[in-house]
Enzyme design. Structure first.
Site, mmCIF file in Angstrom:
data_model
loop_
_atom_site.group_PDB
_atom_site.id
_atom_site.type_symbol
_atom_site.label_atom_id
_atom_site.label_comp_id
_atom_site.label_asym_id
_atom_site.label_seq_id
_atom_site.Cartn_x
_atom_site.Cartn_y
_atom_site.Cartn_z
ATOM 1 N N ASP A 197 0.878 -1.174 0.000
ATOM 2 C CA ASP A 197 0.000 0.000 0.000
ATOM 3 C C ASP A 197 0.918 1.228 0.000
ATOM 4 O OD1 ASP A 197 -1.614 2.125 0.590
ATOM 5 O OD2 ASP A 197 -2.647 1.170 2.271
ATOM 6 N N THR A 223 -3.300 5.841 -2.725
ATOM 7 C CA THR A 223 -4.204 6.979 -2.857
ATOM 8 C C THR A 223 -3.623 7.849 -3.968
ATOM 9 O OG1 THR A 223 -2.948 8.247 -1.229
ATOM 10 C CG2 THR A 223 -4.866 7.051 -0.415
ATOM 11 N N LYS A 226 -1.934 12.216 -2.114
ATOM 12 C CA LYS A 226 -0.864 12.560 -1.162
ATOM 13 C C LYS A 226 0.352 13.022 -1.963
ATOM 14 C CE LYS A 226 -3.000 9.714 2.225
ATOM 15 N NZ LYS A 226 -3.317 8.461 2.708
ATOM 16 N N ARG A 232 -8.600 13.543 -4.550
ATOM 17 C CA ARG A 232 -8.834 12.546 -3.507
ATOM 18 C C ARG A 232 -9.322 11.264 -4.162
ATOM 19 N NH1 ARG A 232 -8.655 13.074 1.698
ATOM 20 N NH2 ARG A 232 -7.578 15.010 1.245
HETATM 21 N N1 PLP Z 1 -3.412 3.453 3.183
HETATM 22 C C1 PLP Z 1 -2.507 4.253 3.782
HETATM 23 C C2 PLP Z 1 -1.127 3.743 4.013
HETATM 24 C C3 PLP Z 1 -2.885 5.540 4.191
HETATM 25 O O1 PLP Z 1 -1.994 6.321 4.799
HETATM 26 C C4 PLP Z 1 -4.210 5.974 3.951
HETATM 27 C C5 PLP Z 1 -4.670 7.313 4.364
HETATM 28 O O2 PLP Z 1 -4.113 8.020 5.121
HETATM 29 C C6 PLP Z 1 -5.102 5.090 3.341
HETATM 30 C C7 PLP Z 1 -4.666 3.836 2.972
HETATM 31 C C8 PLP Z 1 -6.547 5.444 3.165
HETATM 32 O O3 PLP Z 1 -6.762 6.387 2.217
HETATM 33 P P1 PLP Z 1 -8.176 7.169 2.173
HETATM 34 O O4 PLP Z 1 -8.148 8.127 3.289
HETATM 35 O O5 PLP Z 1 -8.172 7.795 0.804
HETATM 36 O O6 PLP Z 1 -9.236 6.137 2.304
#
Ligand code: PLP
Length: 432
Positions: A197, A223, A226, A232
């Site tokens: 991820d 995502t 970021k 978003r």
């Molecule tokens: N995975 C990681 C490592 C994250 O840091 C985040 C969000 O901060 C997400 C998933 C989730 O993303 P979202 O807030 O778009 O659902």
């Protein structure tokens, strides 16, 4: 048709206030960034009107000829950007991208080995309050107390002990890069799938500023808002070498589909309805921007700024988890300063410096208090700040934290923040 200002002055005024807040605060939340006017325009477009359940060429609605092209542009650019063999650009967020990976790769009750949330991991990697921890049997690895870093030998031992169906990598507050080769060896040794991820670090990975997980992980999620600096949203990718492994191991019993089809169905109809076509258009724009040369310069500067700031904090006597950073974020353990994350976040907020309180590894405080703060460089680097300004910000933060309850002091620092923000203008529009 009326403009937003004429139709709804109340909401328009709130947007003005938020634009002003973004223009005049030091935005240091590691998961945030400032999208370009082009990205924001695509998001605020007529594509929000279009239903397009399904995928290009295979929709459940008519009138999809334009959005089919939009989605293909987004997919093709994402493939180019990451060297991916297959992508799905429909996930509404990082969390829904991750939900689709679980649906495709795990059965309820299967074991996940994930990065401990309290050591920097993410809720969707098996936290007991998240669907991932409720539906699956989550076990965790974490960082070492003395180094703040992962120890691959210990992760191997843990994997052998818990025999996971899937191992997840990736975190929200880990300042170091990953050894994907060692992770893949471990996954192969225990017969697990490897999922990365890269929500936080995707921009740095796209430009080669951090190691590339795509050739080694079976599946990668991210995502798009970021370090990638898009709208978003979320995305799922599969690297070029993963086809055979995924074809064999990710398939649920009895499934005959290939990996791309499995993940596509896990997104729609598995976990989502209609895609957000306006956001997918904005993803296409952001990926186009990320393919330009100056995106590499931006990511390199993001990394340099985080390093410069970490070094300054060390000079100022702060305890930086893992003693530095490889990426865009730093994690400060405030315990040696007799402070906690909650007090620090509030005091800095009063001086127009936005950070978030964050658990540090082996934290003794609750998640509502925490012993640390997380600071990220992506957003202020987008505004054009370089190492000298990031060092200056570290000094401003120190000024606030030395007297966290002194409101006069907050006001003085806020003025310095405004002066700095004036030198690096951001948004000169409220709506595009
Ligand atoms: N995975 C990681 C490592 C994250 O840091 C985040 C969000 O901060 C997400 C998933 C989730 O993303 P979202 O807030 O778009 O659902």
């Amino acid at each position: 048709m009326k403009s937003l200002q004429d139709q709804d002055p109340k909401v328009f005024k709130l947007l003005e206030e938020e634009t002003d807040r973004q223009n005049y605060n030091l935005e240091l939340i590691a998961s945030e960034n400032f999208a370009s006017r082009a990205v924001i325009s695509a998001m605020g477009s007529v594509l929000t009107n279009k239903y397009a359940e399904g995928y290009p060429g295979k929709r459940y609605y008519g009138g999809c000829e334009v959005v089919d092209v939009v989605e293909n542009v987004a997919r093709d650019r994402a493939k180019d950007l990451f060297g991916a063999d297959w992508v799905n650009v429909q996930p509404h967020s990082g969390a829904t991208a991750n939900a689709a990976v679980y649906l495709a790769c795990m059965n309820p009750g299967d074991t996940l080995l994930g990065f401990d949330l309290s050591h920097g991991g993410h809720l969707t990697h098996g936290s007991p309050v998240n669907f991932s921890g409720i539906t699956y049997d989550a076990k965790f690895y974490g960082v070492e107390k003395d180094t703040g870093r992962l120890d691959m030998n210990k992760i191997r031992d843990k994997a052998k002990q818990v025999k996971p169906k899937m191992i997840s990598i990736g975190a929200s507050a880990y300042p170091r890069d990953y050894d994907y080769e060692a992770f893949r060896d471990i996954a192969d040794e225990v017969g697990a799938l490897l999922w990365m991820d890269m929500a936080h670090t995707a921009g740095l990975i796209a430009t080669g500023n951090l190691r590339d997980p795509l050739p080694l992980a079976h599946v990668v999620t991210t995502t798009t808002h970021k370090t990638l600096r898009g709208p978003r949203g979320g995305m799922i990718l599969v690297g070029k070498d993963s086809e055979n492994t995924l074809g064999v191991t990710a398939r649920k019993s009895g499934r005959t589909k290939n990996w791309g089809e499995i993940f596509d169905s896990a997104v729609f109809p598995g976990t989502q309805g209609g895609p957000l076509m306006h956001v997918i258009a904005a993803k296409a724009v952001a990926f186009g921007e990320a393919l330009e040369d100056d995106f590499k310069t931006y990511q390199t500067q993001t990394q340099k700024n985080a390093k410069a700031m970490a070094n300054k904090f060390i000079d100022l006597g702060y305890n930086i988890v893992s003693n530095g950073t490889d990426n865009h974020l730093i994690l400060i353990d405030l315990r040696n300063k007799d402070l906690n994350g909650k007090i620090a976040e509030e005091a800095l907020g009063n001086a127009a410096i936005t950070v978030n309180k964050n658990m540090v590894p082996f934290d003794t405080e609750s998640p509502f208090v925490t012993s640390g703060i997380r600071i990220g460089s992506p957003a202020m680097t987008t505004r054009g700040l370089k190492e000298a300004e990031f060092e200056q910000i570290a000094i401003l933060i120190d000024k606030v934290l030395q007297k966290p309850t002194d409101e006069e002091n907050h006001k003085k620092v806020e003025q310095e923040v405004r002066d700095l923000c004036d030198k690096f203008p951001l948004y000169d529009f409220v709506t595009t």
